[in-house]
Structures are given as C-alpha cells and as structure tokens.
Design an enzyme around this catalytic site. Structure first.
Site, PDB file in Angstrom:
ATOM      1  N   GLU A 283     -36.355  65.394  76.171  1.00  0.00           N
ATOM      2  CA  GLU A 283     -35.494  64.762  76.999  1.00  0.00           C
ATOM      3  C   GLU A 283     -34.290  66.001  77.625  1.00  0.00           C
ATOM      4  O   GLU A 283     -33.960  65.799  78.684  1.00  0.00           O
ATOM      5  CB  GLU A 283     -34.499  63.718  75.976  1.00  0.00           C
ATOM      6  CG  GLU A 283     -35.059  62.653  75.670  1.00  0.00           C
ATOM      7  CD  GLU A 283     -36.091  62.615  74.294  1.00  0.00           C
ATOM      8  OE1 GLU A 283     -36.300  63.813  73.991  1.00  0.00           O
ATOM      9  OE2 GLU A 283     -36.464  61.682  73.985  1.00  0.00           O
TER      10      GLU A 283
ATOM     11  N   PHE B 152     -31.124  52.051  62.352  1.00  0.00           N
ATOM     12  CA  PHE B 152     -32.292  52.823  62.745  1.00  0.00           C
ATOM     13  C   PHE B 152     -31.964  53.635  64.056  1.00  0.00           C
ATOM     14  O   PHE B 152     -31.708  52.710  65.072  1.00  0.00           O
ATOM     15  CB  PHE B 152     -33.653  52.226  62.591  1.00  0.00           C
ATOM     16  CG  PHE B 152     -34.719  53.382  63.105  1.00  0.00           C
ATOM     17  CD1 PHE B 152     -35.011  54.322  62.507  1.00  0.00           C
ATOM     18  CD2 PHE B 152     -35.371  52.871  64.107  1.00  0.00           C
ATOM     19  CE1 PHE B 152     -35.810  55.360  62.660  1.00  0.00           C
ATOM     20  CE2 PHE B 152     -36.765  53.805  64.423  1.00  0.00           C
ATOM     21  CZ  PHE B 152     -36.612  55.139  63.733  1.00  0.00           C
ATOM     22  N   GLN B 153     -31.773  54.776  64.261  1.00  0.00           N
ATOM     23  CA  GLN B 153     -31.848  55.390  65.569  1.00  0.00           C
ATOM     24  C   GLN B 153     -30.598  55.200  66.127  1.00  0.00           C
ATOM     25  O   GLN B 153     -30.280  54.999  67.387  1.00  0.00           O
ATOM     26  CB  GLN B 153     -32.958  55.368  66.405  1.00  0.00           C
ATOM     27  CG  GLN B 153     -34.377  55.859  65.883  1.00  0.00           C
ATOM     28  CD  GLN B 153     -35.382  55.903  66.813  1.00  0.00           C
ATOM     29  OE1 GLN B 153     -35.382  55.093  67.796  1.00  0.00           O
ATOM     30  NE2 GLN B 153     -36.213  57.054  66.945  1.00  0.00           N
TER      31      GLN B 153
ATOM     32  N   LYS C 196     -29.779  47.320  72.996  1.00  0.00           N
ATOM     33  CA  LYS C 196     -31.046  46.759  73.311  1.00  0.00           C
ATOM     34  C   LYS C 196     -30.974  45.307  73.774  1.00  0.00           C
ATOM     35  O   LYS C 196     -31.649  44.773  74.386  1.00  0.00           O
ATOM     36  CB  LYS C 196     -31.949  46.872  71.805  1.00  0.00           C
ATOM     37  CG  LYS C 196     -33.299  46.437  72.196  1.00  0.00           C
ATOM     38  CD  LYS C 196     -34.397  47.013  71.163  1.00  0.00           C
ATOM     39  CE  LYS C 196     -35.830  46.702  71.497  1.00  0.00           C
ATOM     40  NZ  LYS C 196     -36.925  47.325  70.495  1.00  0.00           N
TER      41      LYS C 196
ATOM     42  N   MET D   6     -30.599  90.144  77.459  1.00  0.00           N
ATOM     43  CA  MET D   6     -29.122  90.213  77.677  1.00  0.00           C
ATOM     44  C   MET D   6     -28.340  90.421  76.338  1.00  0.00           C
ATOM     45  O   MET D   6     -27.496  91.270  76.131  1.00  0.00           O
ATOM     46  CB  MET D   6     -28.599  89.073  78.327  1.00  0.00           C
ATOM     47  CG  MET D   6     -26.872  89.154  78.779  1.00  0.00           C
ATOM     48  SD  MET D   6     -26.915  90.473  79.723  1.00  0.00           S
ATOM     49  CE  MET D   6     -26.852  89.718  81.498  1.00  0.00           C
TER      50      MET D   6
END
Ligand SMILES: Cc1ncc(C[n+]2csc(CCOP(=O)(O)OP(=O)(O)O)c2C)c(N)n1
Ligand SMILES: [Mg+2]
Length: 571
Positions: free
Chosen positions: A62, A124-125, A174, A483
């Site tokens: 993602e 969940f999630q 959802k 760097m």
C-alpha cells in the site's frame, strides 16, 4: 386553444449499492486510474470495480500504491486516487499521506473500515484511521450514512484539489458499501468554512510593485506553489520584465528554466553558494509559493536579514509562520503574478547586484572531488541529463543521490521533477516513477534511487514487470546510507554507526528475477554506453551504478548555521 403543459421530467433514480455508488461518483470526478490493494473491508468496493472497471493499479504494498498516486498527481496535476483495506492496509498508507500533506499533493484516499455496528470493539482489522490521519490529512471523513457518500466524495475531490492541495481521506465501513439506496449525486459544493482565497489584494500588489521599483538587491524565491498554481509562464514573464534573479526551492525546481541567465540555482542546505548568499544579501525577497522550510532558510536568525519580505501564498497559515513578512499576499501564484504583470512595473536599478551575482556564480560553482576511483555521481547525473536531453521525468528517493540530482540535472520544464521534499521519505522514488509513467506513458521516466532507499520499495519491480512500464531505475550505489554516512563523517568523527551496507543483493539478478533487464556499471565509460542504450529503450531497465563510495554532497549549510556560513565552498 390548449395550453401546452410543460412537465419537467424528474431524473430517474436508480437503486445502487454503496460500492456501485462509489464507482459512479469516481466516474463523475473523471477518475481514470486508482492505485490500491484489496482486503476484507473493501471487498464490496473491489467487486464493484470488477464489474464496472476503472483502471486499477495493483501495487505490491500500500505504501507504494500511495507513492505512485503522488507521482501521478505531481506530474499530471490531477488528483491521485488510492484504495486500501481497513487496519493494516490503511496504516500502510500513513507515510504516503503524510508525504502528500507535507508536499501539498492532491490525493483522495479511500480506506475500508469494519462495519458500523462493530466500530470501537477492536474488531478484526479495525484501526482508528480517522484518529490516525486527522493531523496528516487536509480533511477526513468517515461515512456513517450511505446517502451522504455522493456529497462526501464531491467535497473530498474539491478540497484535495483547490486552495493549497493536499490529501483527503474517506473511511467507508463495509456495511455502508453493501447497503442499497437511490442516490442523489451533487455537483455543487457548499462549504462555508472552506473558501480558499485566490485573488490578491490590490493594495498589497501595488505595495510590492513599489518595493520592486525601489529595490537594489531584489530576489525571487520560487517554490512548488508556482507549479501547483500552473504559473511557470507568468513567473518567467515577471522575472524577465523586472530582470530579477531567481532562486528555486528543492520542490520548486522546474518552475524556472535552469539554463536561464537569471537563474541562480537551488537555495538551502545543499543549494548553490550564490543562491544562498543572494538570499542573505537581498534587500527585497519575493517568495512565491515557498514555505520557508528550515532546510531552505538555515538558521532563521541569519535568513534574509536585510530584506523586505514579500510572500505570495495561497495558504494564509504559511505567511509569517517562519519568517517575518512585510508584504503578505494571500493568493494563487498565477493570479498574483498576472496582477503584477498587469501593472506597468518599474524594473529596479539592480545592475550592480546582477553583476555581483554573476561574478559569484563564476567564482563559486558546484564542484566535485577528484579523489577515489569509480563513477562520479555528479557526472552520472549530467550524463542522464544529456542522454534524455534534459526532458525526462525524474524521480528520486532521499539522500545524497537526491541532492546531486537536484543540483545537476537542470530542470527546464515544470512538473518533470518528483521528489519527497518535506517528509524526506526513503522508498518514495521508485513507486512515484511508476505513477508518473502511468500518467505519461510515452515519456521517459527515470527513477534515481539510493541503494538503501530502493530496498524499501523494490517489490514494485513486480508491478513494473506486469505492466511492462518502461521505467528506468538508476541506482546510485555507494554501498551506504550515504547521507547518514556523510553526516557521521562530518559531525560524528567518522563513527559510521549502522550506515554502511556491505551486504547487498545483486541488483541485476534481482531485476532478472522479475524478468527485467539489468546492467551493472562501474566506470563512467560503461555508464555512458549503457545509459545511451537503456534510456532510449521502451522497456523497464535497472542500472546498478557503482559510484564513488565516499563522495559527499557539497556545498552545505551545517545544522544550526546560517545561509552565509556554507561549508565545502570552493573557488
Ligand atoms: C524512511 C526513512 N528512513 C530513514 C531516513 C533517514 N535517511 C535519510 S537519507 C538516508 C540514507 C539513504 O541511503 P541511500 O538510499 O543509499 O541514498 P544515498 O544517501 O546513499 O544516496 C537515511 C537513512 C529517511 N529519510 N527515510
Ligand atoms: Mg546509498
């Protein structure tokens, strides 16, 4: 005579699910492509995408999806659209959202959420995406009533793309996606609390014109606001009409042609000596769309100490935030410049100043060390410029290679330069190049990556291979977090704590594993030959360039120091 009765037909309403409504709303916003990754909470949205396809780009992570959307937005001027699932999908977006917020990139981000009935139960999630993204979005919404969704999507696109652009997030539970309704789509936006001002105050414009007429050491500082405001042409006209020299910020590169005689280069920590001394010595500093970031200003005590400061910015919160401003102009860059050009501007008598700056440019050019075997990264950047005629879209990661690219590529067109400025996000450059290539399929897109940064998002080789995107990946391989190593060498007595990368994958074989052609080069002759062959091909290519391992980025303003205290300046 029978009067004709006019009956106004009511638009037919069509029942649709939240997910179908989502697709319709995206179509109404002319969205052509979305970047995303599916999961449980967004299955209804993905099912609607399956049946009613808008182009979906399946990144392998993602974070890469959102960086690709940022690259797409940066070069196309259109909003980047992202979808991720709830919980880990959404939290994987956090870096990209923050990056877009810092660099003012228009994004509309959709995240799935657990069903409304279980929000707050550690389902969940489940993640509190609204809480997490509150400080890193321009605005965010959680949809609680499906009938609100058309309005919310319209507002989100409006907010993301107007005023100072930025990321807007919409969290869709959802069950909202599966509920059915007869939606009413809206075209108007009614947001009394959000009315970005684009038109400058006439009196302030006059005040600036007067200050210009009187200045002896005037300077323009052009930032990314010029690019977001599509004002590069007006900037050129303004600079030429007034004969005022121009400095660009890192993110503003390309807003003014690098080969123009009035151009002094980039300002800031790794800017040119002349650009920084010009800001130090100027008596009038006209900031157009830059936010006086600390990497630009150095120690504020020594920033433009003698200057009357004018600041044109669409975001009123930026004016006076870091630097005291005498002529504040809250406006769109293009409109403000047009208003200035409408006046009969008196060009300042600044011959001596320009001569002084020209002399300084001659005396203190960018330089590179002659020590050490291997490819000079500065020469490599110039070669990339030459082989692409300076016309490529160039993205970078963060680190030394980013600064060398900013210093040496020489951007002459707007919107060809894609880098993570404000957040300095390693792992940004490669996926951003993918998004840029999707926006401009026929252009040469070069991702200049550090050997370390590339390893943060290299899984997207899979996406490049799948779509046969002709992105050119050029790794500036110094086998180090270069760097970090540079700072440790300069400021931590060469204690290279965790900054050396002696164990690396064979990048050529790695590319090969994805079916992508790879090259490894360790001399400038090899590099030139391979660049000529690879950069003109229509295939994805990876080039592992073994650059001088100890080369540093100079000149530099050390932390805490002022513009006039640059180190590594050589006549
Ligand atoms: C996500 C992230 N983690 C850490 C840093 C701090 N950081 C800045 S530059 C740099 C080194 C980058 O190394 P490399 O990608 O090889 O580029 P180089 O400087 O060698 O050109 C690091 C670790 C960062 N900017 N971003
Ligand atoms: Mg490196």
């Amino acid at each position: 005579m029978n009067a004709k009765v006019e009956t106004k037909a009511k638009p037919l309403k069509q029942a649709m699910s939240g997910a179908e409504l989502f697709i319709e709303a995206l179509k109404k916003e002319n969205v052509e492509v979305v970047f995303g990754y599916p999961g449980g909470a967004v299955l209804p949205l993905y099912d609607a995408l399956y049946r009613n396809p808008i182009r979906h780009i399946l990144a392998r992570h993602e974070q890469a999806a959102i960086h690709a959307a940022e690259g797409y937005a940066r070069v196309s001027g259109k909003p980047g659209v992202v979808i991720a699932t709830s919980g880990p999908g959404a939290t994987n977006l956090v870096t990209g959202i923050t990056d877009a917020m810092m660099d003012s990139l228009p994004l509309v981000v959709f995240t799935g959420q657990v069903a409304t009935g279980v929000i707050g139960t550690d389902a969940f999630q489940e993640a509190d995406v609204i809480g997490i993204t509150m400080p890193i979005t321009k605005h965010n919404y959680q949809v609680r009533d499906l009938n609100e969704l058309p309005r919310i999507i319209r507002e989100a696109f409006h907010i993301a793309t107007t005023g100072r652009p930025g990321p807007v997030l919409i969290d869709i539970p959802k069950d909202i996606a599966t509920t059915v309704t007869e939606p009413t789509f809206v075209t108007d936006v009614h947001l009394p609390g959000y009315q970005p001002n684009t038109t400058p105050n006439v009196l302030q414009i006059k005040k600036l014109a007067e200050a210009i007429a009187q200045a002896e050491k005037p300077l323009i500082l052009a930032g990314a606001g010029v690019l977001h405001g599509k004002a590069a042409e007006e900037l050129l006209a303004f600079a030429e009409e007034t004969n005022i020299p121009v400095v660009n910020t890192l993110l503003g590169l390309g807003a003014f042609p690098a080969d123009h005689p009035l151009f002094l280069g980039m300002g800031g920590m790794h800017g040119t000596y002349t650009a920084n001394m010009a800001m130090y010595e100027a008596d009038l500093l006209i900031n157009i769309g830059a936010r006086f970031d600390d990497r630009l200003t150095g120690n504020l005590q020594h920033f433009a100490p003698n200057a009357t400061v004018a600041h044109i910015d669409i975001d009123p919160a930026e004016i006076g935030k870091n630097v005291d401003t005498h002529i504040p102009i809250v406006a769109d860059a293009k409109e403000a410049l047009q208003k200035l050009l409408d006046l009969e501007l008196t060009a300042p008598e600044a011959n001596e100043w320009r001569l002084h700056l020209k002399q300084s440019q001659k005396e203190f050019p960018l330089w590179q060390s002659e020590e050490e075997e291997g490819i000079s990264p500065q020469q490599l950047t110039k070669m990339i410029h030459d082989v692409t005629s300076g016309e490529a879209i160039v993205t970078t990661d963060v680190g030394q290679h980013q600064m060398w690219t900013a210093q040496y590529y020489g951007f002459s067109e707007p919107n060809r330069w894609v880098t993570s400025g404000g957040l300095g996000t390693m792992g940004f450059g490669f996926p951003a190049a993918i998004g840029a290539q999707i926006a401009h399929p026929d252009d040469t897109v070069v991702a200049i990556a550090g050997d370390a940064g590339f390893q943060m998002t290299l899984q997207e080789l899979g996406l490049v291979a799948e779509l046969k995107l002709p992105v050119k990946i050029i790794i500036y391989n110094n086998q180090a977090l270069g760097m970090v190593r540079q700072w440790q060498e300069k400021f931590y007595e060469e204690r290279y704590s965790q900054s050396l990368l002696p164990c690396q994958p064979d990048f050529v074989q790695l590319a090969g594993a994805y079916g992508i052609k790879g090259y490894s080069v360790s001399t400038e002759e090899e590099a030139e030959q391979v660049l000529k062959e690879a950069l003109t091909s229509r295939e994805p290519v990876l080039i592992d360039c073994r650059i001088k391992r100890k080369e540093k980025v100079y000149p530099m303003i050390a932390p805490g120091k002022g513009l006039h205290e640059m180190i590594g300046v050589r006549p």
